[in-house]
Design an enzyme around this catalytic site. Structure first.
Site, PDB file in Angstrom:
ATOM      1  N   GLU A  52      90.741 -53.288-110.440  1.00 27.32           N
ATOM      2  CA  GLU A  52      89.559 -53.420-109.593  1.00 27.32           C
ATOM      3  C   GLU A  52      89.985 -53.819-108.183  1.00 27.32           C
ATOM      4  OE1 GLU A  52      86.361 -53.864-107.414  1.00 27.32           O
ATOM      5  OE2 GLU A  52      86.305 -52.873-109.384  1.00 27.32           O
ATOM      6  N   ALA A  53      89.494 -53.069-107.177  1.00 28.19           N
ATOM      7  CA  ALA A  53      89.882 -53.327-105.792  1.00 28.19           C
ATOM      8  C   ALA A  53      89.297 -54.619-105.242  1.00 28.19           C
ATOM      9  CB  ALA A  53      89.476 -52.157-104.906  1.00 28.19           C
ATOM     10  N   HIS A 470      72.476 -45.407-104.206  1.00 24.58           N
ATOM     11  CA  HIS A 470      72.672 -44.693-105.471  1.00 24.58           C
ATOM     12  C   HIS A 470      73.502 -43.435-105.257  1.00 24.58           C
ATOM     13  CE1 HIS A 470      68.585 -46.612-106.788  1.00 24.58           C
ATOM     14  NE2 HIS A 470      69.596 -47.479-106.847  1.00 24.58           N
TER      15      HIS A 470
END
Length: 535
Positions: A52-53, A470
């Protein structure tokens, strides 16, 4: 075996000393990636690495749902913006995306919107796989939900995600329900039931919110309970920069963590769950995409997939139709306790409008200078017009071969005239509801837009329009030449590589996209597990 001992602050950062190889590498710890990593690690014989960054999700602005807007533009947001667009009068709207464990589920408004029957049946038709149909997806929803609202055979209980109606919503919400239902939009107890199989409805949205405004994120529910598993390593602040390939097979990934470049091998599969901007970006950096575009940047080609980065879709939100409160009211729950779905045109196959209540004054950067907008979150409220089925399409392209360079994002909001017309209709409907007798006790004055028509109304729509947060559809599932993955989410032409995030949607669902991304993660894990059943 689940980890049952207490999880301390930043417990997940301890796995800096990673192994040289894992069976599965999941790139991206957002909504879908968290689900995939958890489900794959349920098999104790499979080793799983989650990269995860972003950083930890244990910060006040994530934990407290009412503070979700404060994450936008913070270090928990990738900070992307769309290119200047003539269809938005030259504006460059922000395109927020979660950069934190849990991704969008950690920084969004916590709305659980399943999507319409027509959406998933379209996915099944495009992919040729009935496993993506509405009937099949309902089974997944039942499995993951712990629904506390009115009993319905379409809803699930006992799953990992507590889904609830807002507790003690602001009184304005019930007045808006009464006003909308009086104008032909039926009031319902559950927006994920009949409205997702019909022409629409209005009411309070389903929320992933616990008691005391506590966020129920996908990271908190899927990952936190299993962080001590010996077969699951979670590494934060690790930005994946390139796929490692042997011929046309994905064999691992390269990533940067705290300034150091590292690599790790995948014995079985790499799963991309980086979101609709970063997933196509990584594919293109690795030579997978439109070969002419990549050659122009000096990137050696591997597989020609011209659909990578194309077909970008996003719901469009207008900021917005605003009223000043008669008496100030502080936001509650997720600060968005009313929504409705309806049609702008009766012949449409499903609702194309999805306005939402924002319990604060929400104005675009242009309109904030044109209108007298009150300050303070409790001073005003917004009924923000929203478009659920946009016809406009955008794209994501690389600007260079530098993996740390931001991509070029052409959102193309409102490039299709039908989107403008639908939102003009939606503005009128929101104003009718906001200025109704039912809502009058909560209104001191209408702040904006007031009665507009013609060119002035169109200008308002174009100056108010922006992302609903989104972003989806840039590596779509399907069978035509612009498709990127097949029905099992395998990238065409590349072995050992799948995509599991909102980019695989052939068309964006009607409603907030967190719930469908959980479905994508669950189905991806099922498909991967079935393909490795001999393990």
């Amino acid at each position: 075996m689940a980890h049952t001992s207490p999880v301390t602050v930043d417990r997940e950062i301890v796995t800096d000393a990673i192994r040289p190889a894992y069976d599965f590498i999941v790139c991206g710890g957002g909504t879908s990636g968290s689900v995939v990593a958890r489900r794959l690690s349920d098999n104790p014989e499979a080793s799983v690495l989650l990269l995860e960054a972003g950083g930890s999700d244990r910060v006040p602005s994530v934990v407290d749902c009412t503070l979700w807007m404060s994450n936008i533009g913070s270090e928990r947001d990738w900070g992307y913006h769309a290119q200047p667009s003539s269809s938005l009068n030259g504006r460059t709207p922000p395109l927020p995306m979660g950069k934190v464990l849990g991704g969008g589920s950690s920084i969004n408004a916590s709305v659980w919107a399943r999507g319409h029957r027509n959406d998933f049946d379209f996915w099944a038709e495009e992919s040729g796989d009935p496993g993506w149909s509405y009937a099949s997806v309902l089974d997944i929803y039942r499995r993951v939900e712990d629904w506390t609202g009115p009993a319905d055979p379409r809803r699930g209980t006992g799953g990992p995600l507590r889904v609830a109606l807002p507790e003690n919503p602001v009184p304005l919400a019930s007045a808006l329900v009464e006003a909308a239902s009086g104008r032909g939009i039926p009031a319902v107890a559950d927006l994920n039931a009949d409205p997702m199989e019909s022409d629409g409805g209005c009411g309070c949205p389903n929320l992933l919110v616990g008691r005391g405004n506590a966020r129920v994120s996908v990271a908190a529910t899927y990952l936190h309970p299993v962080m001590g598993r010996p077969n699951l390593d979670i590494v934060l602040c690790a930005e994946v920069t390139r796929l490692e390939l042997s011929g046309s097979r994905a064999t691992g990934v390269e990533f940067i963590q705290r300034g150091h470049t590292r690599s790790v091998r995948a014995r079985e599969e790499v799963v991309l769950s980086l979101g609709a901007i970063n997933t196509p970006k990584l594919l293109m950096l690795s030579g997978i995409g439109d070969q002419a575009e990549l050659a122009a940047l000096g990137i050696p080609g591997v597989v020609h997939l011209p659909g990578v980065g194309k077909n970008l879709q996003d719901h469009i939100l207008l900021a917005g139709c605003i009223w000043e409160y008669q008496v100030p009211e502080a936001p509650r729950n997720n600060a968005a306790e009313f929504a409705f779905f309806t049609k702008s045109d009766p012949p449409l196959p499903g609702p194309d409008l999805m306005p939402v209540l924002d319990e604060l004054p929400l104005a675009s950067e242009v309109l904030a200078t044109q209108y007298d907008v009150p300050s303070g979150a409790d001073s005003a409220w917004t009924l923000a017009p929203g478009l659920a089925r946009p016809a406009s399409r955008g794209s994501v392209r690389l600007t260079s071969a530098n993996p740390l360079a931001a991509p070029q994002i052409d959102a193309n909001f409102l490039s299709a005239g039908v989107d403008v017309k639908a939102l003009e209709y939606c503005v009128g409907l929101c104003r009718e509801i906001g200025n109704s007798p039912e809502v009058k006790p909560f209104v001191k004055r209408e702040v904006m837009p007031g009665p507009l028509s013609g060119d002035r109304l169109e200008a308002f729509v174009r100056n108010a329009a922006g992302s609903y947060f989104h972003e989806t559809c840039t590596a779509k599932m399907g069978r035509d030449e612009m498709s990127v993955v097949d029905s099992s989410l395998r990238v065409y032409g590349v072995e050992g590589l799948r995509i599991a995030d909102g980019s695989i949607m052939p068309r964006v669902t009607s409603g907030n996209t967190m719930a469908p991304c959980v479905v994508i993660g669950e189905r991806a894990a099922d498909l991967i597990a079935s393909g490795h059943s001999g393990r």
